[in-house]
Design a protein around this motif. Structure first.
Motif, PDB file in Angstrom:
ATOM      1  N   ASN A 135       3.091  34.167  49.960  1.00  0.00           N
ATOM      2  CA  ASN A 135       3.049  33.864  51.399  1.00  0.00           C
ATOM      3  C   ASN A 135       1.854  32.974  51.716  1.00  0.00           C
ATOM      4  N   ASP A 136       1.852  31.749  51.226  1.00  0.00           N
ATOM      5  CA  ASP A 136       0.643  30.938  51.353  1.00  0.00           C
ATOM      6  C   ASP A 136       0.908  29.544  51.906  1.00  0.00           C
ATOM      7  N   PHE A 137       1.687  29.457  52.953  1.00  0.00           N
ATOM      8  CA  PHE A 137       1.851  28.172  53.630  1.00  0.00           C
ATOM      9  C   PHE A 137       0.497  27.665  54.110  1.00  0.00           C
ATOM     10  N   ALA A 138      -0.346  28.591  54.580  1.00  0.00           N
ATOM     11  CA  ALA A 138      -1.674  28.188  55.046  1.00  0.00           C
ATOM     12  C   ALA A 138      -2.473  27.537  53.908  1.00  0.00           C
ATOM     13  N   GLY A 139      -2.353  28.096  52.701  1.00  0.00           N
ATOM     14  CA  GLY A 139      -3.038  27.507  51.553  1.00  0.00           C
ATOM     15  C   GLY A 139      -2.498  26.130  51.215  1.00  0.00           C
ATOM     16  N   MET A 140      -1.192  25.950  51.342  1.00  0.00           N
ATOM     17  CA  MET A 140      -0.596  24.626  51.118  1.00  0.00           C
ATOM     18  C   MET A 140      -1.182  23.609  52.099  1.00  0.00           C
ATOM     19  N   VAL A 141      -1.243  24.006  53.366  1.00  0.00           N
ATOM     20  CA  VAL A 141      -1.754  23.096  54.393  1.00  0.00           C
ATOM     21  C   VAL A 141      -3.204  22.724  54.097  1.00  0.00           C
ATOM     22  N   ASP A 142      -3.990  23.691  53.645  1.00  0.00           N
ATOM     23  CA  ASP A 142      -5.392  23.406  53.307  1.00  0.00           C
ATOM     24  C   ASP A 142      -5.501  22.353  52.204  1.00  0.00           C
ATOM     25  N   GLU A 143      -4.565  22.357  51.262  1.00  0.00           N
ATOM     26  CA  GLU A 143      -4.615  21.441  50.128  1.00  0.00           C
ATOM     27  C   GLU A 143      -4.109  20.038  50.457  1.00  0.00           C
ATOM     28  N   ILE A 144      -3.349  19.906  51.513  1.00  0.00           N
ATOM     29  CA  ILE A 144      -2.713  18.621  51.826  1.00  0.00           C
ATOM     30  C   ILE A 144      -3.716  17.671  52.468  1.00  0.00           C
ATOM     31  N   GLU A 145      -3.770  16.459  51.937  1.00  0.00           N
ATOM     32  CA  GLU A 145      -4.577  15.389  52.522  1.00  0.00           C
ATOM     33  C   GLU A 145      -3.703  14.151  52.678  1.00  0.00           C
ATOM     34  N   PHE A 146      -3.874  13.470  53.792  1.00  0.00           N
ATOM     35  CA  PHE A 146      -3.148  12.231  54.052  1.00  0.00           C
ATOM     36  C   PHE A 146      -4.100  11.050  53.920  1.00  0.00           C
ATOM     37  N   TYR A 147      -3.545   9.899  53.526  1.00  0.00           N
ATOM     38  CA  TYR A 147      -4.353   8.701  53.314  1.00  0.00           C
ATOM     39  C   TYR A 147      -3.733   7.517  54.047  1.00  0.00           C
ATOM     40  N   ASP A 148      -4.578   6.680  54.624  1.00  0.00           N
ATOM     41  CA  ASP A 148      -4.088   5.522  55.369  1.00  0.00           C
ATOM     42  C   ASP A 148      -3.409   4.501  54.469  1.00  0.00           C
ATOM     43  N   ASP A 149      -3.866   4.405  53.212  1.00  0.00           N
ATOM     44  CA  ASP A 149      -3.394   3.335  52.338  1.00  0.00           C
ATOM     45  C   ASP A 149      -2.402   3.798  51.277  1.00  0.00           C
ATOM     46  N   GLU A 150      -1.901   5.024  51.374  1.00  0.00           N
ATOM     47  CA  GLU A 150      -0.956   5.530  50.385  1.00  0.00           C
ATOM     48  C   GLU A 150       0.070   6.434  51.056  1.00  0.00           C
ATOM     49  N   SER A 151       1.348   6.088  50.903  1.00  0.00           N
ATOM     50  CA  SER A 151       2.408   6.951  51.425  1.00  0.00           C
ATOM     51  C   SER A 151       2.607   8.132  50.484  1.00  0.00           C
ATOM     52  N   GLN A 152       2.886   9.313  51.068  1.00  0.00           N
ATOM     53  CA  GLN A 152       3.042  10.519  50.266  1.00  0.00           C
ATOM     54  C   GLN A 152       4.280  11.307  50.696  1.00  0.00           C
ATOM     55  N   PHE A 153       4.831  11.983  49.716  1.00  0.00           N
ATOM     56  CA  PHE A 153       5.969  12.886  49.917  1.00  0.00           C
ATOM     57  C   PHE A 153       5.504  14.289  49.573  1.00  0.00           C
ATOM     58  N   PHE A 154       5.536  15.182  50.566  1.00  0.00           N
ATOM     59  CA  PHE A 154       5.164  16.576  50.359  1.00  0.00           C
ATOM     60  C   PHE A 154       6.424  17.434  50.474  1.00  0.00           C
ATOM     61  N   PHE A 155       6.764  18.110  49.391  1.00  0.00           N
ATOM     62  CA  PHE A 155       7.933  18.995  49.355  1.00  0.00           C
ATOM     63  C   PHE A 155       7.418  20.425  49.254  1.00  0.00           C
ATOM     64  N   LEU A 156       7.675  21.227  50.283  1.00  0.00           N
ATOM     65  CA  LEU A 156       7.065  22.547  50.401  1.00  0.00           C
ATOM     66  C   LEU A 156       8.137  23.629  50.496  1.00  0.00           C
ATOM     67  N   ASN A 157       8.105  24.576  49.564  1.00  0.00           N
ATOM     68  CA  ASN A 157       8.988  25.744  49.580  1.00  0.00           C
ATOM     69  C   ASN A 157       8.165  26.942  50.041  1.00  0.00           C
ATOM     70  N   LEU A 158       8.535  27.535  51.181  1.00  0.00           N
ATOM     71  CA  LEU A 158       7.742  28.616  51.779  1.00  0.00           C
ATOM     72  C   LEU A 158       8.365  29.969  51.492  1.00  0.00           C
ATOM     73  N   GLY A 159       7.545  30.918  51.049  1.00  0.00           N
ATOM     74  CA  GLY A 159       8.023  32.250  50.715  1.00  0.00           C
ATOM     75  C   GLY A 159       7.952  33.253  51.842  1.00  0.00           C
ATOM     76  N   GLU A 160       7.292  32.892  52.947  1.00  0.00           N
ATOM     77  CA  GLU A 160       7.091  33.862  54.022  1.00  0.00           C
ATOM     78  C   GLU A 160       8.396  34.430  54.568  1.00  0.00           C
ATOM     79  N   THR A 161       9.435  33.608  54.635  1.00  0.00           N
ATOM     80  CA  THR A 161      10.704  34.044  55.222  1.00  0.00           C
ATOM     81  C   THR A 161      11.642  34.676  54.205  1.00  0.00           C
ATOM     82  N   HIS A 162      11.211  34.768  52.962  1.00  0.00           N
ATOM     83  CA  HIS A 162      11.988  35.408  51.893  1.00  0.00           C
ATOM     84  C   HIS A 162      11.618  36.890  51.815  1.00  0.00           C
TER      85      HIS A 162
END
Length: 271
Positions: A135-162
């Motif tokens: 149950n660590d969506f919050a931890g995923m969000v903490d790890e995510i960084e966005f950059y002005d000069d690089e496009s990124q694809f974030f694919f996130l599978n969340l366990g909280e609702t399982h």
């Protein structure tokens, strides 16, 4: 300017759990609708999404091939990538591969052990990680960084609702997924499953708990939206639904029932 994509999969979240939840941050992304997953359990459904397909709306009077083509063509409008076309997905049929080919950094964070980095899904990702906490969506969000000069694809599978829906595991029967069944197969052959099936009141309570989990996820989503640059494209959906007693079923997997295939689908850009 980057063209970031965030694809969030709420594991096991059935449509009416989303519908009954307070979800102000999901509503900031777009209006949700009922769609249908292509599979009734985690691994094949995620594989389908990583092909570049999205939950369908069960259209009548059309050939399936037309639905598939429409799904793939939509990526052109979503991301605005010059030169992206339906043929870009052939022959690999891989969304992360297509995005890598167009300069994206591809990142996956998953909660379900069946999606672990040794699985077949970990292809064409620059960074793929199984979270140590279910149950660590919050931890995923903490790890995510966005950059002005690089496009990124974030694919996130969340366990909280399982299952067990953020409840203390000791308060409920242990129900293994496929990964857990395989891992413990030799030790458990010949044993009968302990405990008994949930009664109606327990089913209602578990459904209510999943609704609360959607609300928790929605609260965490606020931080991710705040981090994301303007025009980041969000997709929020589920890999499948869940039965809470309907038709004598609980859960998902080897079950044929509408509630196992109904999922929410929300899509839009940060404004």
């Amino acid at each position: 300017m980057s063209h970031d994509l965030v694809y969030i999969v709420l594991d096991s979240c059935r449509f009416d759990s989303y519908l009954r939840a307070k979800r102000p941050n999901m509503d900031r992304i777009g209006a949700g609708e009922r769609r249908y997953a292509y599979a009734s359990w985690t691994s094949p459904s995620h594989y389908t999404y990583l092909m570049g397909m999205i939950p369908h709306d069960s259209p009548k009077g059309v050939f399936a091939s037309e639905v598939y083509k429409k799904d793939f063509v939509k990526w052109v409008d979503r991301l605005g990538i010059e030169g992206l076309a339906f043929k870009s997905f052939v022959p690999q049929l891989s969304l992360p591969k297509v995005l890598q080919d167009h300069g994206y950094r591809t990142v996956a964070r998953v909660s379900m052990p069946v999606l672990n980095p040794s699985s077949h899904l970990n292809r064409h990702f620059d960074d793929y990680k199984l979270m140590t906490n279910h149950n660590d969506f919050a931890g995923m969000v903490d790890e995510i960084e966005f950059y002005d000069d690089e496009s990124q694809f974030f694919f996130l599978n969340l366990g909280e609702t399982h299952y067990p829906y953020m409840l203390e595991p000791g308060s409920l029967p242990h129900i293994s997924g496929v990964h857990g069944v395989f891992k413990r197969m030799d030790d458990e052959l010949g044993r009968e499953t302990e405990g008994r099936f949930f009664d109606d009141e327990q089913m209602k309570a578990l459904h209510a708990q999943q609704i609360q989990c959607v609300e928790y996820v929605d609260g965490v989503l606020d931080a991710l939206i705040s981090k994301a640059p303007a025009h980041t494209h969000f997709i929020i959906t589920a890999d499948h639904g869940e039965c809470f007693g309907e038709g004598g079923y609980f859960g998902h997997g080897p079950i044929v029932h509408d509630k196992v295939l109904e999922v929410p689908f929300i899509e839009g850009k940060k404004r």
